[in-house]
Design a protein around this motif. Structure first.
Motif, mmCIF file in Angstrom:
data_model
loop_
_atom_site.group_PDB
_atom_site.id
_atom_site.type_symbol
_atom_site.label_atom_id
_atom_site.label_comp_id
_atom_site.label_asym_id
_atom_site.label_seq_id
_atom_site.Cartn_x
_atom_site.Cartn_y
_atom_site.Cartn_z
ATOM 1 N N GLU A 1 -10.081 -2.511 -8.868
ATOM 2 C CA GLU A 1 -10.428 -3.453 -7.556
ATOM 3 C C GLU A 1 -10.850 -4.662 -8.038
ATOM 4 O OE1 GLU A 1 -13.937 -3.259 -3.953
ATOM 5 O OE2 GLU A 1 -13.875 -1.726 -5.578
ATOM 6 N N PHE A 2 -10.162 -5.997 -7.394
ATOM 7 C CA PHE A 2 -10.411 -7.288 -7.823
ATOM 8 C C PHE A 2 -11.242 -7.830 -6.617
ATOM 9 C CE2 PHE A 2 -6.773 -6.006 -10.093
ATOM 10 C CZ PHE A 2 -6.996 -6.679 -11.345
ATOM 11 N N PHE A 3 -12.347 -8.537 -6.832
ATOM 12 C CA PHE A 3 -13.352 -9.264 -5.964
ATOM 13 C C PHE A 3 -12.752 -10.605 -5.978
ATOM 14 C CE2 PHE A 3 -15.899 -5.868 -7.509
ATOM 15 C CZ PHE A 3 -15.951 -5.338 -6.543
ATOM 16 N N PHE A 4 -12.277 -11.401 -7.099
ATOM 17 C CA PHE A 4 -11.606 -12.634 -6.932
ATOM 18 C C PHE A 4 -10.642 -12.571 -8.235
ATOM 19 C CE2 PHE A 4 -15.802 -13.819 -8.288
ATOM 20 C CZ PHE A 4 -15.600 -14.468 -9.501
ATOM 21 N N THR A 5 -9.435 -13.482 -8.186
ATOM 22 C CA THR A 5 -8.557 -13.602 -9.308
ATOM 23 C C THR A 5 -8.548 -15.108 -9.756
ATOM 24 O OG1 THR A 5 -6.896 -13.487 -7.720
ATOM 25 C CG2 THR A 5 -7.373 -11.448 -8.976
ATOM 26 N N GLY A 6 -9.379 -15.851 -9.212
ATOM 27 C CA GLY A 6 -9.524 -17.397 -9.333
ATOM 28 C C GLY A 6 -10.847 -18.064 -8.668
#
Ligand code: AMP
Ligand code: MG
Length: 412
Positions: free
Chosen positions: A274-279
């Protein structure tokens, strides 16, 4: 892959929200002298009232304020009370017209309701001349005014500093319960990276990020564990990511940019992370990734960070986004990033749109603090950042900072 590129504030918020969900691990007991920097696991209570007696804060005379309605006045000295005086040697009460010489830290006898500083007195045989009036309670700390017996002096989650250690000593705690340090896996990626003991080939570079991260992890209260260097090849990378996820937190460096061999996000997506942000809209460190991922060998999901591989980006993104999670895992109560302000020595022009954290040198003190950027070749320049002692923080809407402006600075 969900999430995306967030503003600095949104990304911080995501980190703080997730950090609030984690629990520290076990508790251990440490000697008071080794407890500095550790995180308190149970509150420290006052073992008695503090101070345990009404304490004189001055050398002088313990008086009855009502005796001093007219000054100068002569009063009879019936005793001398020093710090540590045995209770049976202290007069039961100070009567009207009487006083006792008293030292700093000594118990004020009953009847007396103030202490006159010795500077305003003159001894005259068995009497003393008092030249000044005092207000009731002056120069006395009442019993229990600093803390009541049984009240909490140091809260759980406090990172123990010298004042907390002094307070623990004052209530007889020669050992303290602290949280065990969380185990933080550090995984560096890149085909070009070789170990610190290797002789790099002409196009290879030595791994330095694992070492800066280990320092930052330790400073934030964790135990760094360096994994082997991962190649830019999905199979081996996945094995090492799985190994890393078996720790309390996984910090990866490199492999999160847009290049064809930046495989970290791809491999984690395949693992259903699960990604909360990728940048985040920052410079350096824009490609920073934050998420969590489960592995069969461990209950629940493990948080991970993919920090961009450029050495300055790695250092900055750790401070901004990984530190709060690490501190939470270490049991610390959350705290905000602190800034100092300094006067800019020479102007800075930047393109708007990113919040910037630029390596700089801070000099001078307090209201004379000055700061200027170090000359650098961008976020790969470790030598420049090693010369720096702070980062100038530039908000995304600013394009020009003029010489003489007060600017916020993040101390390293
Ligand atoms: P990447 O984020 O993988 O695209 O890497 C960005 C830059 O950082 C490249 O120039 C890498 O060679 C460099 N780099 C990546 N990992 C490390 C490391 N562990 N130590 C020093 N430099 C690194
Ligand atoms: Mg790379």
């Amino acid at each position: 892959m969900a999430a995306g590129v967030l503003s600095f504030e949104q990304a911080r918020h995501a980190v703080e929200r997730e950090a609030a969900r984690v629990q520290p691990r076990e508790i251990e007991s440490v000697d008071l002298l080794s407890a500095a920097g550790r995180v308190l696991a149970q509150p420290v209570l006052a073992d008695r009232d503090i101070p345990p007696f009404p304490r004189s804060t001055r050398d002088g005379y313990a008086v009855r304020v009502s005796d001093l309605s007219q000054v100068p006045i002569h009063v009879e000295v019936i005793a001398e009370i020093k710090a540590g005086q045995k209770p049976e040697e202290i007069p039961a009460a100070i009567q009207p017209g009487q006083t006792a010489a008293i030292m700093t830290g000594a118990p004020v006898p009953s009847g007396a309701d103030a202490v006159v500083m010795v500077e305003y007195t003159k001894p005259r045989g068995n009497q003393v001349e008092i030249a000044r009036q005092v207000a009731p309670g002056e120069n006395i700390v009442p019993r229990g005014a600093e803390a009541r017996q049984g009240s909490s002096l140091i809260d759980r989650g406090t990172r123990l500093h010298e004042a907390a250690i002094a307070l623990a000593a004052s209530v007889g705690k020669s050992e303290l319960p602290v949280y065990k340090r969380p185990r933080i896996a550090i995984l560096t990626t890149g085909d070009e990276i070789v170990g610190v003991d290797s002789l790099p080939g002409p196009t290879q570079i030595r791994n330095s990020n694992s070492y800066s991260l280990a320092v930052q992890v330790h400073r934030a209260g964790g135990d760094p564990i360096l994994l082997p260097i991962a190649p830019d090849e999905p199979g081996r990378l996945r094995e090492l990511i799985e190994e890393g996820l078996n720790h309390d937190l996984l910090l990866m460096t490199g492999g999160v940019s847009m290049g064809r061999y930046d495989l970290v996000e791809q491999v984690l997506s395949e693992m259903h992370a699960e990604f909360f942000f990728t940048g985040a809209k920052i410079q350096p460190g824009r490609p920073v990734v934050f998420g969590r991922c489960g592995v069969p060998s461990r209950e629940g999901a493990t948080y991970f960070y993919g920090l961009p591989g450029n050495p300055v980006s790695t250092m900055v993104t750790f401070e901004l986004f990984a530190r709060p999670m690490l501190e939470a895992l270490a049991g610390m109560s959350p705290r905000k990033l602190a800034f100092v302000h300094a006067k800019l020595k020479s102007e800075i022009k930047v393109k708007p749109g990113l919040k910037r954290f630029l390596p700089a040198t801070l000099s001078g003190e307090f209201e004379h603090s000055q700061v200027e950027l170090v000359a650098w070749q961008g976020s790969g320049d470790i030598a420049a950042t090693a010369r720096a002692n702070c980062y100038i923080v530039i908000p995304p809407e600013r394009e020009l900072l003029s010489a003489g402006d007060w600017v916020p600075v993040m101390i390293r």
